[in-house]
Design an enzyme around this catalytic site. Structure first.
Site, PDB file in Angstrom:
ATOM      1  N   SER A   1      31.438  44.111  54.322  1.00 50.04           N
ATOM      2  CA  SER A   1      32.649  44.214  55.121  1.00 50.04           C
ATOM      3  C   SER A   1      33.427  45.453  54.704  1.00 50.04           C
ATOM      4  O   SER A   1      33.263  45.963  53.587  1.00 50.04           O
ATOM      5  CB  SER A   1      33.489  42.953  54.909  1.00 50.04           C
TER       6      SER A   1
ATOM      7  N   TYR B   1      41.390  41.861  45.931  1.00 48.61           N
ATOM      8  CA  TYR B   1      40.432  42.958  46.124  1.00 48.61           C
ATOM      9  C   TYR B   1      40.949  44.307  45.645  1.00 48.61           C
ATOM     10  O   TYR B   1      40.271  45.308  45.855  1.00 48.61           O
ATOM     11  CB  TYR B   1      40.077  43.094  47.612  1.00 48.61           C
TER      12      TYR B   1
ATOM     13  N   CYS C   1      56.000  33.938  41.524  1.00 40.53           N
ATOM     14  CA  CYS C   1      56.139  33.979  40.067  1.00 40.53           C
ATOM     15  C   CYS C   1      54.852  34.504  39.432  1.00 40.53           C
ATOM     16  O   CYS C   1      54.182  33.813  38.653  1.00 40.53           O
ATOM     17  CB  CYS C   1      56.475  32.576  39.562  1.00 40.53           C
ATOM     18  N   GLU C   2      54.496  35.723  39.780  1.00 39.81           N
ATOM     19  CA  GLU C   2      53.292  36.389  39.285  1.00 39.81           C
ATOM     20  C   GLU C   2      53.568  37.882  39.217  1.00 39.81           C
ATOM     21  O   GLU C   2      54.052  38.465  40.195  1.00 39.81           O
ATOM     22  CB  GLU C   2      52.099  36.175  40.229  1.00 39.81           C
TER      23      GLU C   2
END
Length: 460
Positions: free
Chosen positions: A237, A361, A388-389
Site C-alpha cells: 500500500s 506508521y 495522554c501520550e
C-alpha cells in the site's frame, strides 16, 4: 509538510530534513494535497463543496472528517475510465459506510471487504453481492457462511485451513463459490514494512517460491467443490513505483501458465492488486490513474505474449487512492505552547484517536490554518492531540502562522483512508462524524459518537 522557498522564520531547523523550508505564503493551499473543490476565500477561510468550514464547524462541531463528495465520485470515475475493461474494486477497509457503498455502486465500481462487519455494511447498503470480493487471512466459519448465503462474487482464499472451511460450508449449502488464490510473490514494495504485503515473511497468502500457491490450486481443483477463478497478488500500500507490479505480474503469470498447462484448466481472471499512493506532503508524487493503467495493462500484455497465454480479465484495487485525498479532518486549536529553540506545539481537539497513522506508521501529514488569513510569518509547529501520550502527534512538522491561537480552525488533508476506519475511543474520546459536502450542502453520513454511546457498551 511543505517544501518552499525561504521566508520569515521562527524556530531552529537544524534537526529537520534539508528539504523542509518555510513557505513564502503560509496561507496558500498546496492544491495537490486537497480535494478538488477545496479553496480559500479572500478571508482565508477554507471552503469545500462550496461551503466554508467555519459554517461546517458551527453545524457539526470539531473534530470532523469532511468528505468532498464530488471529488470522491470523480476519483471513482477516473479509475473506472482509466482501467476500462477491468474490474476496479474500492477498498472497504480504507473507509466504509452505507453512503460510501451507494456512491461506489452508483459510479460503477466493485467493492472489496475483509470482515463480517464490512460485508454487513455493504449488504445493508444494497451493494450487488456479485460485485463484492471478500479478502482476509483468517475468515471465520460465520463470515464465510454469510458470504456464501449472500452470493458474494468472489472469495480470495488465503490458507489451506480456509480452503477446507469454505469447501465444507459449500458442500453443506450445495453451492460452488468462485475463489481466487492470494499469492505471495516475493516482491518487496517500497513502502512501510507494516503495509508491504507480498514479501515472504508475513501473514498473507500462499508462497509462490515455496510451491504452496501451486499446491493450493491443485487442492481446489482436485476437490471440485470450489470454482477457481484466478490468481490474486497484492504487493502493498502507498506505492508510487510501478516497477514492483512488473515483477509481480511476471511471477504470477508464470504460475498462471503452470496451472493452465499442468492442471488443464482455464483461469479467466488476474488481480494485480494496487495500493496506489497519494500525496500527504509535498514530497509525495503519485502517478495519474491513466498512467498507472497504461503501465499495468502493458505489463500484462507483454507477459502474456511472452508466455503464449490468452490475456485474462484484469481486476485492480486502487486502495486509498480513491477516498484518501477526498477527505480532510477539521480541528479546533485549544492550546499553543512554544518550546524555546525547538518548535511550537499546537494542540487540537482530536489526535491519535481519530488519526493513529502518524504514531503507527510514522506517517507524515500537512496542515493549514482554515478559519482566517494570517499576516504573521511562518513558524515551525508540531500539531498534537489531546490524548495522554507523548506520541499523540497528528502532524510532525508543519509551518503555521506565528500568530496561531486558541479557537482557530486547523485542517489536515489526506485523511480519507484508514483514519476513521482505524479510529478508537482511547481515553474514552468519542469518534468524530463523517460529513459529506456537495454543492453548498452538507449531510452527516456517519454521526458523531457521544458519551452515551460509550456508556451504553459498559454493562458493569
Amino acid at each position: 509538510m511543505r517544501a518552499h522557498e525561504a521566508g520569515a522564520l521562527h524556530g531552529d531547523f537544524g534537526q529537520h530534513p534539508t528539504w523542509l523550508r518555510p513557505p513564502a505564503d503560509v496561507n496558500k493551499l498546496m492544491t495537490e494535497l486537497w480535494p478538488q473543490t477545496a479553496t480559500k476565500d479572500d478571508g482565508g477561510v477554507l471552503r469545500v463543496g462550496g461551503k466554508p468550514v467555519t459554517e461546517l464547524a458551527a453545524e457539526h462541531g470539531t473534530p470532523a472528517y469532511l468528505l468532498d463528495e464530488e471529488d470522491f465520485r470523480a476519483r471513482c470515475r477516473t479509475f473506472r475510465t482509466a482501467f476500462a475493461g477491468a474490474d476496479v474494486y474500492y477498498a472497504g477497509k480504507a473507509f466504509l459506510s452505507k453512503a460510501i457503498v451507494r456512491m461506489v455502486h452508483e459510479e460503477g465500481l466493485h467493492l472489496d471487504v475483509c470482515s463480517g462487519g464490512e460485508l454487513a455494511t455493504a449488504l445493508a447498503a444494497g451493494m450487488d453481492p456479485a460485485k463484492i470480493g471478500f479478502h482476509g487471512n483468517n475468515k471465520s466459519v460465520g463470515e464465510l457462511g454469510r458470504a456464501l448465503d449472500a452470493g458474494v462474487g468472489r472469495i480470495i482464499v488465503d490458507s489451506f485451513d480456509e480452503i477446507e472451511r469454505l469447501s465444507a460450508l459449500a458442500v453443506e449449502r450445495g453451492v460452488r463459490p468462485q475463489v481466487m488464490i492470494r499469492v505471495t510473490v516475493g516482491v518487496e514494495a517500497h513502502t512501510h514494512e507494516f503495509i508491504a504485503t507480498a514479501h515472504e515473511d508475513q501473514k498473507f497468502g500462499f508462497s509462490l517460491s515455496g510451491g504452496e500457491a501451486f499446491r493450493a490450486a491443485g487442492t481446489i481443483l482436485g476437490a471440485g467443490v470450489l470454482e477457481l477463478r484466478g490468481l490474486h497478488s497484492h504487493i502493498g500500500s502507498q506505492i508510487f513505483d510501478a516497477s514492483g507490479f512488473e515483477v509481480s505480474a511476471r511471477r504470477i503469470l508464470s504460475l498462471h501458465k503452470r496451472i493452465v498447462d499442468e492442471l488443464g484448466v482455464t483461469l479467466p481472471e488476474l488481480d494485480l492488486g494496487g495500493g496506489f499512493g497519494i500525496a500527504y506532503t509535498s514530497q509525495d508524487d503519485p502517478q495519474p490513474a491513466g498512467d498507472l493503467a497504461d503501465r499495468m495493462n502493458k505489463i500484462v500484455d507483454d507477459e502474456c505474449a511472452a508466455l503464449g497465454l490468452d490475456r485474462p480479465h484484469l481486476s485492480v484495487e486502487p486502495g486509498r487512492a480513491i477516498v484518501g485525498p477526498a477527505v480532510f479532518t477539521l480541528y479546533e486549536v485549544g492550546t499553543v505552547k512554544p518550546m524555546e529553540g525547538l518548535r511550537t506545539y499546537v494542540s487540537v481537539d482530536g489526535g491519535m484517536s481519530d488519526n493513529i497513522r502518524t504514531a503507527l506508521y510514522d506517517a507524515s501529514y500537512s496542515a493549514t490554518l482554515a478559519s482566517r488569513t494570517s499576516h504573521a510569518g511562518p513558524m515551525l509547529a508540531r500539531v498534537v492531540g489531546k490524548h495522554c501520550e507523548s506520541g499523540d502527534v497528528v502532524v510532525k512538522d508543519e509551518f503555521l502562522p506565528a500568530d496561531i491561537r486558541p479557537g482557530d480552525l486547523l485542517a489536515v488533508p489526506g485523511t480519507g483512508a484508514y483514519c476513521r476506519s482505524m479510529a478508537s475511543n482511547y481515553n474514552h474520546v468519542p469518534r468524530p462524524p463523517v460529513v459529506a459536502v456537495r454543492d453548498g450542502q452538507s449531510r452527516v453520513i456517519v454521526r458523531r459518537e457521544t458519551e452515551d454511546d460509550l456508556l451504553a457498551l459498559d454493562v458493569g
